[in-house]
Design an enzyme around this catalytic site. Structure first.
Site, PDB file in Angstrom:
ATOM      1  CG  HIS A 121      -1.583   0.803   1.126  1.00 44.43           C
ATOM      2  ND1 HIS A 121      -2.091   2.568   1.279  1.00 44.43           N
ATOM      3  CD2 HIS A 121      -2.818   1.101   0.574  1.00 44.43           C
ATOM      4  CE1 HIS A 121      -2.703   2.580   1.471  1.00 44.43           C
ATOM      5  NE2 HIS A 121      -3.749   1.733   0.766  1.00 44.43           N
ATOM      6  CD  GLU A 197      -5.484   1.463  -3.207  1.00 38.24           C
ATOM      7  OE1 GLU A 197      -7.234   1.001  -2.521  1.00 38.24           O
ATOM      8  OE2 GLU A 197      -4.293   1.499  -2.332  1.00 38.24           O
TER       9      GLU A 197
HETATM   10  P1  PGA Z   1     -10.264   5.863   0.090  1.00 35.76           P
HETATM   11  O1  PGA Z   1      -8.507   4.838   0.085  1.00 35.76           O
HETATM   12  O2  PGA Z   1     -10.380   5.406  -0.563  1.00 35.76           O
HETATM   13  O3  PGA Z   1     -10.395   6.710   1.453  1.00 35.76           O
HETATM   14  O4  PGA Z   1      -9.542   7.287  -1.019  1.00 35.76           O
HETATM   15  C1  PGA Z   1      -8.678   3.788  -0.702  1.00 35.76           C
HETATM   16  C2  PGA Z   1      -7.225   2.749   0.033  1.00 35.76           C
HETATM   17  O5  PGA Z   1      -6.272   3.669   0.771  1.00 35.76           O
HETATM   18  O6  PGA Z   1      -6.789   1.834   0.014  1.00 35.76           O
END
Ligand code: PGA
Length: 282
Positions: A121, A197
């Site tokens: 992440h 992401e």
């Molecule tokens: P968010 O976070 O939906 O608050 O943008 C997503 C994540 O970090 O997995």
């Protein structure tokens, strides 16, 4: 603007909608460092009252490690065994136990009720200096313990603006997949969830358009099929970054979309159940 051609190292065209033999969608809640024992209880009671389970959509909640036990208890009390648990972090070494103060291993997470493990992440890469080598080790330990890795990849805003999106993701995928020992227990497929992401969309309220996410998802799928076919059959590609009930449906409707990874909105039981219902209706 997103570069619309594949890096030369990928020779096959993306095959949108080619999802292997998996039709399952994933809705993954990442609670990050939020919650309390009381929150887990009230959230799960509320979620159970809103949620209409469907075998085609898997719901995974990734709470802070300390609340995994509370979540397990609530799943049992409320009789909602279809909800799965993922962990947010594990020890990045081959040992399953040892003198590593403050750490917990993938096998400990598995024993505590987890089935999935988030890794790579951007918050861990950025704030905890997590390296590619550590992510590979986490993935290896996850497979050895019987957990499915959820590998997060994505580019920064500067990298997107410099048309480096695919280059960055290729580097992240390559370092993970090329360093991997396929688990011995894996027969014809290795389960792997890749979460696209984009850093500029995480917690910012900015969301990738369905077209932007589809382009990256199709590319990731084509890349894995071409370079690492052993992972292609069990591969799912999900999107994360400012997902909300209002934008979930359009994202989920994309042909290469296997689900969503949700941060902020996943702390609201009604919103999470709403996103889940949208995935069911796709
Ligand atoms: P968010 O976070 O939906 O608050 O943008 C997503 C994540 O970090 O997995």
């Amino acid at each position: 603007m997103l570069r619309m051609c594949l890096p030369i190292s990928v020779i096959k065209e993306p095959s949108p909608g080619a999802k292997g033999d998996k039709a399952l969608l994933y809705i993954i809640a990442n609670w990050k460092m939020h919650g309390s024992k009381t929150f887990v209880q009230t959230f799960m009671q509320s979620l159970a009252s809103y949620l209409v389970p469907d075998s085609g959509v898997s719901l995974i909640i990734c709470p802070p490690t300390l609340y995994i036990q509370s979540l397990c208890e609530q799943i049992k009390i409320l009789n909602i065994p279809f909800i799965q648990i993922g962990a947010q972090h594990s020890f990045a070494g081959s040992q399953t136990e040892g003198a590593f103060t403050g750490e917990h291993s993938a096998s400990m997470l598995q024993e505590s009720g987890c089935r999935y493990l988030l890794m790579g992440h951007s918050e861990r890469r950025q704030y905890f200096a997590q390296t590619e080598a550590q992510i590979v080790q986490q993935g290896q330990s996850a497979y050895n313990a019987g957990l499915v890795p959820i590998l997060c990849v994505g580019e920064s805003l500067e990298q997107r603006q410099a048309a480096q999106t695919f280059e960055v993701i290729e580097g992240q995928l390559e370092s993970f997949l090329s360093n991997f020992q396929i688990p011995v227990q894996a027969k014809d497929k290795v389960d792997l969830i890749i979460a696209y992401e984009p850093l500029w969309a995480i917690g910012t309220g900015l969301v990738a358009t369905p077209e932007q996410s589809e382009a990256v998802h199709a590319w990731i799928r084509a890349y894995v099929e071409d370079r690492y076919p052993r992972f292609a059959k069990g591969l799912s590609v999900v999107y994360g970054g400012s997902v909300k009930p209002a934008n979930a449906e359009a994202l989920l409707a994309q042909p290469s979309m296997d689900g969503l990874l949700i941060g902020g909105s996943s702390m609201d039981a009604e919103a999470l159940a709403d996103i889940y219902a949208k995935a069911v209706s796709i």
